[in-house]
Design a protein around this motif. Structure first.
Motif, PDB file in Angstrom:
ATOM      1  N   ARG A   1       0.780  -1.251  -0.015  1.00 29.44           N
ATOM      2  CA  ARG A   1      -0.215  -0.062  -0.302  1.00 29.44           C
ATOM      3  C   ARG A   1       0.763   1.203  -0.085  1.00 29.44           C
ATOM      4  NH1 ARG A   1      -2.828  -3.333  -1.018  1.00 29.44           N
ATOM      5  NH2 ARG A   1      -5.104  -3.760  -0.140  1.00 29.44           N
ATOM      6  N   ASN A   2       1.400   1.583  -1.082  1.00 34.14           N
ATOM      7  CA  ASN A   2       2.309   2.513  -1.190  1.00 34.14           C
ATOM      8  C   ASN A   2       1.744   3.790  -1.971  1.00 34.14           C
ATOM      9  OD1 ASN A   2       4.284   0.997  -0.219  1.00 34.14           O
ATOM     10  ND2 ASN A   2       5.011   0.411  -2.359  1.00 34.14           N
ATOM     11  N   ASP A   3       1.660   5.074  -1.382  1.00 33.01           N
ATOM     12  CA  ASP A   3       1.114   6.272  -1.881  1.00 33.01           C
ATOM     13  C   ASP A   3       2.250   7.484  -1.710  1.00 33.01           C
ATOM     14  OD1 ASP A   3      -1.956   5.500  -2.185  1.00 33.01           O
ATOM     15  OD2 ASP A   3      -1.325   4.523  -0.041  1.00 33.01           O
ATOM     16  N   LEU A   4       2.218   8.121  -2.656  1.00 35.01           N
ATOM     17  CA  LEU A   4       3.199   9.263  -2.633  1.00 35.01           C
ATOM     18  C   LEU A   4       2.444  10.420  -3.506  1.00 35.01           C
ATOM     19  CD1 LEU A   4       6.938   9.527  -3.379  1.00 35.01           C
ATOM     20  CD2 LEU A   4       5.440  10.599  -4.723  1.00 35.01           C
ATOM     21  N   ASP A   5       2.679  11.689  -3.009  1.00 30.65           N
ATOM     22  CA  ASP A   5       2.148  12.777  -3.419  1.00 30.65           C
ATOM     23  C   ASP A   5       3.311  13.956  -3.226  1.00 30.65           C
ATOM     24  OD1 ASP A   5       1.119  15.445  -3.613  1.00 30.65           O
ATOM     25  OD2 ASP A   5      -0.808  14.771  -3.037  1.00 30.65           O
ATOM     26  N   ALA A   6       3.778  14.328  -4.369  1.00 32.27           N
ATOM     27  CA  ALA A   6       4.906  15.285  -4.745  1.00 32.27           C
ATOM     28  C   ALA A   6       4.466  16.425  -5.311  1.00 32.27           C
ATOM     29  CB  ALA A   6       6.018  14.622  -5.386  1.00 32.27           C
ATOM     30  N   LEU A   7       4.754  17.665  -4.976  1.00 31.60           N
ATOM     31  CA  LEU A   7       4.552  18.933  -5.496  1.00 31.60           C
ATOM     32  C   LEU A   7       6.052  19.652  -5.616  1.00 31.60           C
ATOM     33  CD1 LEU A   7       2.559  21.131  -6.717  1.00 31.60           C
ATOM     34  CD2 LEU A   7       2.283  22.027  -4.404  1.00 31.60           C
ATOM     35  N   ILE A   8       6.426  19.874  -7.000  1.00 30.31           N
ATOM     36  CA  ILE A   8       7.620  20.395  -6.944  1.00 30.31           C
ATOM     37  C   ILE A   8       7.396  21.899  -7.748  1.00 30.31           C
ATOM     38  CG2 ILE A   8       9.912  20.169  -8.047  1.00 30.31           C
ATOM     39  CD1 ILE A   8       9.741  17.178  -7.845  1.00 30.31           C
ATOM     40  N   THR A   9       8.035  23.083  -7.491  1.00 25.27           N
ATOM     41  CA  THR A   9       7.756  24.338  -7.967  1.00 25.27           C
ATOM     42  C   THR A   9       8.973  25.090  -8.282  1.00 25.27           C
ATOM     43  OG1 THR A   9       7.270  25.335  -5.995  1.00 25.27           O
ATOM     44  CG2 THR A   9       5.397  24.506  -7.153  1.00 25.27           C
ATOM     45  N   ASN A  10       9.248  25.813  -9.368  1.00 27.89           N
ATOM     46  CA  ASN A  10      10.335  26.410  -9.248  1.00 27.89           C
ATOM     47  C   ASN A  10      10.252  27.673 -10.211  1.00 27.89           C
ATOM     48  OD1 ASN A  10      11.281  25.768 -12.105  1.00 27.89           O
ATOM     49  ND2 ASN A  10      10.945  23.631 -11.256  1.00 27.89           N
ATOM     50  N   ILE A  11      11.172  28.514  -9.876  1.00 25.79           N
ATOM     51  CA  ILE A  11      11.218  29.919 -10.704  1.00 25.79           C
ATOM     52  C   ILE A  11      12.676  30.026 -11.041  1.00 25.79           C
ATOM     53  CG2 ILE A  11      11.271  30.986  -8.784  1.00 25.79           C
ATOM     54  CD1 ILE A  11       9.861  33.528 -10.213  1.00 25.79           C
ATOM     55  N   GLU A  12      13.027  30.436 -12.103  1.00 24.46           N
ATOM     56  CA  GLU A  12      14.469  30.594 -12.746  1.00 24.46           C
ATOM     57  C   GLU A  12      14.593  31.741 -13.815  1.00 24.46           C
ATOM     58  OE1 GLU A  12      17.879  28.108 -15.022  1.00 24.46           O
ATOM     59  OE2 GLU A  12      15.739  27.413 -14.993  1.00 24.46           O
ATOM     60  N   HIS A  13      15.601  32.480 -13.462  1.00 26.89           N
ATOM     61  CA  HIS A  13      15.948  33.721 -14.309  1.00 26.89           C
ATOM     62  C   HIS A  13      17.331  33.087 -15.230  1.00 26.89           C
ATOM     63  CE1 HIS A  13      17.695  37.167 -16.452  1.00 26.89           C
ATOM     64  NE2 HIS A  13      18.618  37.166 -15.527  1.00 26.89           N
ATOM     65  N   ASN A  14      17.561  33.189 -16.398  1.00 26.48           N
ATOM     66  CA  ASN A  14      18.868  32.815 -16.999  1.00 26.48           C
ATOM     67  C   ASN A  14      18.893  33.751 -18.194  1.00 26.48           C
ATOM     68  OD1 ASN A  14      17.703  31.633 -19.722  1.00 26.48           O
ATOM     69  ND2 ASN A  14      16.802  30.132 -18.440  1.00 26.48           N
TER      70      ASN A  14
ATOM     71  N   ASP B   1       4.801  10.916   1.521  1.00 26.42           N
ATOM     72  CA  ASP B   1       5.087   9.340   0.992  1.00 26.42           C
ATOM     73  C   ASP B   1       4.584   8.574   2.377  1.00 26.42           C
ATOM     74  OD1 ASP B   1       6.052   7.233  -0.276  1.00 26.42           O
ATOM     75  OD2 ASP B   1       8.174   7.505   0.635  1.00 26.42           O
ATOM     76  N   ARG B   2       3.765   7.363   1.847  1.00 27.13           N
ATOM     77  CA  ARG B   2       3.459   6.360   2.620  1.00 27.13           C
ATOM     78  C   ARG B   2       3.890   5.089   2.032  1.00 27.13           C
ATOM     79  NH1 ARG B   2      -2.520   4.100   3.825  1.00 27.13           N
ATOM     80  NH2 ARG B   2      -2.109   3.348   1.570  1.00 27.13           N
ATOM     81  N   LEU B   3       4.788   4.152   2.562  1.00 26.80           N
ATOM     82  CA  LEU B   3       5.217   3.146   2.219  1.00 26.80           C
ATOM     83  C   LEU B   3       4.994   1.926   3.153  1.00 26.80           C
ATOM     84  CD1 LEU B   3       7.450   1.782   0.242  1.00 26.80           C
ATOM     85  CD2 LEU B   3       9.208   2.230   1.765  1.00 26.80           C
ATOM     86  N   VAL B   4       4.252   0.822   2.692  1.00 29.69           N
ATOM     87  CA  VAL B   4       3.610  -0.062   3.440  1.00 29.69           C
ATOM     88  C   VAL B   4       3.934  -1.378   2.486  1.00 29.69           C
ATOM     89  CG1 VAL B   4       2.072  -1.425   4.812  1.00 29.69           C
ATOM     90  CG2 VAL B   4       1.972   1.051   4.905  1.00 29.69           C
TER      91      VAL B   4
END
Length: 805
Positions: free
Chosen positions: A401-414, A437-440
């Motif tokens: 019973r594995n569940d994962l929720d990832a939110l990745i945000t970024n801002i970049e100037h080049n 994250d839940r790992l079972v």
């Protein structure tokens, strides 16, 4: 874009293309003392004096100039669509061409049309990468690959300059579905296998840099096969300010999975939608949006399996009867907005903000009851191949019973500043990674009705000979729940220069990256670390009769840990994990020559990597699990060769060879092979056509890799178990008949098509039995464990059609 005004004038407009029908931006267009430039879609508009002959010059550093004379009436609009050819003229002692600029940087450029056409169980960019030297993969169901001894997590992937992330919980290639890269939208494919510049991110192995095309006309393309289909639509406004492209894909791996040994009820749904929208406010300022929505559902209900193995003298078979099912779901949403401002002819500024959200579920309960026995080998017997005598029986219950929720945000100037022959590039980027994250997972094994204890406890279960009175324990048991936040600030500054050294053309590049990251979360002591990564490249093109290019590149490369690298085998997060460090040097040579009066090029690269603060890991199928410590050191060295050219006139093919050796030393116990130590690699991509029927084309994709260390039980000590999986051998072939060619005009039912082809593909044409892992079965009587290979896909036929409108 600047516009010219005259009291009496006509209007000249059009789209400028290269030989591959791609639009060319920044073409200088001059009429008398006035001028303009093409926008990012290759579009231009220019007013010229009416009722007189006016000479217009179209020029670009990379392409041969075009001169044309026009005589327009007052108010007349005239469309002119020139095609510019790549220049090989010497300018400021440096030969300028788009491909040569990539060569000095050690970058391989792949043609988008080749990417789309080459057959493979997972056709696309990654399928083509696996034919390059130094790039390895032992699983045709996976789009993941290792480069020069690195693992799957050590490869950078960019689309339009934006870093792309992969799902986290994937453990099997057949669960992956679709690669992020939609080949229908691709315009440029650049790949570097090491020694890359500071402008690329902090990974240890490779860079895949993808650019999606910007439409210059309305168009529709579709690709259909027994594995699914795709549809892409290009559109552009009348004033060329607004343009967009959208791609829809659907994939079903049933054709491949149902051909394997395990009989299953298999219901996969892999689908995604991608779009790129561009708006040019002026010739100086533009906005672009890149979006992706992906839904991958993997429902798997195994029924039975029979795998024959052993020797001719002692043939054995594993019979397995299953109950239960696995239900996985991987849903990702991605969006990025990029603003580009051309301050002047020498300065370009970009601001990009992006968000990536993934929710992943991996739920399974599968009971496997097995029989291990001898196989009937009597020729002519009606029970030939059946198991006659069982040497061992048992059962295995897997729960997850594995569940994962990832939110990745970024801002970049080049940005980029060009002064004379000097280029200065810089970037500053902030990233926030919020991961829940839940790992079972647990596994119970019994043999002959008696539970088997895990190998890491002293209480050995000796049933049925001695009664066992201790507590029963799961063979494997992992339980963890984590909420982790990682904040990153990173940036780079680099300088490049083209110049000459005597009669020789030379190119320099030097830069440095800085990366600071902070790990925090529930029950985690906040930690912060910083690293600096200096890198440099040098290339020289001697003034010789033979066309030679020499280059050397390298530096200090770090890989600050991502969430998966912080999580150990038990699921516990260790925030003190350091960045893995690598000193790299790559020496290369390109030799261009003529053979059979056709162009060829031999590319040779030798490389060496010294790695410290290594985070050891195990590799099972495509799942990576880290020790979350820095208790190892390692090295990798090798040689890569690639010969490409027109073996058949008008087509590009290549042959690749790679030698690699990579070993690691964990806790000073001595050096052993790393999980990606794939010593030898041969590959070929061959394109041909029937001389008497040139519209019948053939594509052949060959890969041979020596076996990887692996296939061991998950609990095994790698210093005790150093066996290797069998060699990986695969050949895919595709035959395609072109009904409508892009360069011809048709009437009748073919008139609506710009391109139309039909054909078929044969995957694994020699039906090689390749395996990626082993299933371990215990015989209770002899106390032996048998390694039963888990075979990949056998020979499979596919039908495919491609069309453009």
């Amino acid at each position: 874009m600047s516009f010219l005004g005259f009291s009496q004038s006509g209007t000249l407009k059009g789209v400028i293309l290269d030989d591959a029908n791609n639009p060319i931006p920044n073409v200088n267009i001059k009429a008398q003392d006035k001028g303009t430039v093409t926008n990012e879609n290759g579009f231009f508009i220019l007013k010229i004096p009416a009722d007189q002959e006016v000479t217009v010059v179209f020029s670009h550093l990379t392409f041969e100039s075009i001169t044309a004379t026009f005589n327009l009436k007052n108010g007349e609009e005239y469309e002119f669509h020139p095609i510019m050819k790549e220049s090989v003229e010497q300018i400021s002692t440096v030969v300028i061409s788009s491909k040569q600029r990539k060569e000095v940087e050690g970058i391989i450029t792949l043609e988008p049309e080749t990417v789309r056409l080459i057959p493979g169980a997972n056709a696309g960019v990654e399928n083509l990468l696996k034919t390059l030297p130094g790039v390895s993969s032992n699983n045709e169901l996976s789009t993941q690959y290792s480069v020069r001894g690195g693992n799957y997590d050590e490869n950078l992937v960019y689309v339009n300059g934006i870093e792309i992330y992969r799902p986290f919980l994937i453990r099997s290639g057949q669960q992956e579905g679709l690669s992020f890269v939609n080949t229908d939208l691709v315009q440029n494919v650049d790949f570097s296998a090491g020694g890359f510049q500071a402008k690329y991110g902090d990974k240890l192995a490779s860079v895949l840099d993808i650019t999606y095309r910007k439409p210059y006309a309305f168009g529709v393309s579709a690709d259909l096969s027994l594995l699914g289909g795709s549809l892409a639509v290009d559109a552009i406004s009348k004033d060329s300010k607004l343009s967009g492209i959208i791609g829809i894909r659907y994939r079903n791996n049933s054709l491949l999975v149902n051909a394997q040994e395990t009989e299953t009820n298999y219901d996969p749904t892999f689908a995604d939608v991608q779009t790129q929208i561009n708006y040019n406010f002026s010739h100086k300022f533009s906005l672009s949006f890149l979006g992706n929505a992906s839904l991958n559902k993997y429902n798997y209900e195994p029924k039975t399996r029979q795998t024959n193995f052993g020797t001719l003298e002692n043939p054995l078979a594993l019979l397995v009867f299953y109950e239960g099912q696995e239900k996985d779901q991987y849903q990702t949403l991605f969006g990025a907005i990029k603003a580009t401002y051309l301050l002047n002819d020498n300065v370009t500024l970009n601001l990009t903000t992006a968000t990536y959200h993934t929710t992943e579920e991996e739920h399974f309960d599968i009971l496997a009851q097995y029989r291990l026995g001898e196989v009937n080998t009597n020729i002519g017997d009606e029970d030939l191949g059946e198991v006659e005598y069982s040497e061992g029986i048992g059962g295995q219950l897997n729960h997850g019973r594995n569940d994962l929720d990832a939110l990745i945000t970024n801002i970049e100037h080049n940005g980029k500043y060009t002064m004379d022959d000097n280029d200065f590039e810089w970037s500053l980027k902030y990233t926030n990674e919020d991961i829940r994250d839940r790992l079972v997972e647990w596994e119970v094994i019994d043999s002959a009705g008696f539970s088997i204890n895990p190998p890491n406890i002293d209480a050995f279960n000796d049933q049925p000979y001695t009664p066992y009175e201790g507590p029963l324990a799961a063979y494997q048991n992992v339980r963890a729940k984590n909420h982790t936040t990682i904040q990153r600030i990173q940036g780079y500054l680099q300088w490049s220069k083209r110049t000459s050294l005597g009669d020789n053309d030379v190119w320099f590049n030097a830069g440095v990256r800085a990366h600071n990251w902070t790990v925090s979360g529930d029950g985690i002591d906040k930690t912060s670390q910083i690293v600096f990564s200096p890198r440099a490249q040098f290339a020289i093109k001697p003034d010789w009769d033979k066309d030679m290019l020499f280059r050397i590149g390298g530096g200090i490369y770090y890989q600050p840990p991502f969430y998966r690298e912080l999580r150990d085998y038990s699921g516990t997060v260790n925030p003190d994990v350091k960045a893995q460090k690598s000193f790299q040097v790559v020496v290369g040579n390109d030799y261009s020559f003529k053979m059979w009066n056709r162009p060829f090029k031999l590319t040779t690269e030798a490389y060496y990597k010294k790695l410290t603060d290594v985070n050891p890991y195990t590799l099972e199928n495509v799942r990576i699990r880290y020790a979350a410590t820095n208790n190892a050191k390692a090295y990798a060295y090798g040689l890569d060769l690639r010969l490409n050219g027109e073996f058949v006139p008008g087509t590009e093919s290549w042959f690749s060879f790679g030698y690699l050796k990579t070993e690691e030393n964990i806790n000073d116990r001595g050096y052993i092979a790393r999980p990606t130590d794939q010593r030898l690699k041969f590959a070929a991509l061959f394109q041909d056509y029937v001389p008497s029927l040139p519209k019948m084309k053939m594509y052949l994709n060959l890969v041979y890799n020596t076996g990887l260390p692996g296939g061991s039980p998950s609990y095994a000590d790698p210093y005790v178990y150093q066996n290797r999986l069998p060699d990986y051998k695969r050949a895919d072939i595709g035959l395609q008949y072109v009904i409508v060619d892009l360069n011809e005009t048709y009437n009748g039912w073919r008139k609506p098509f710009k391109y139309l082809s039909v054909g078929f593909e044969i995957f694994n044409i020699f039906n090689a039995q390749n395996s990626i892992t082993n299933t371990w079965v215990r015989d209770v009587y002899s106390k032996r464990q048998y390694a039963i290979p888990n075979y990949l896909t056998p020979r499979v036929f596919n039908v495919r059609t491609t069309m453009k409108f």
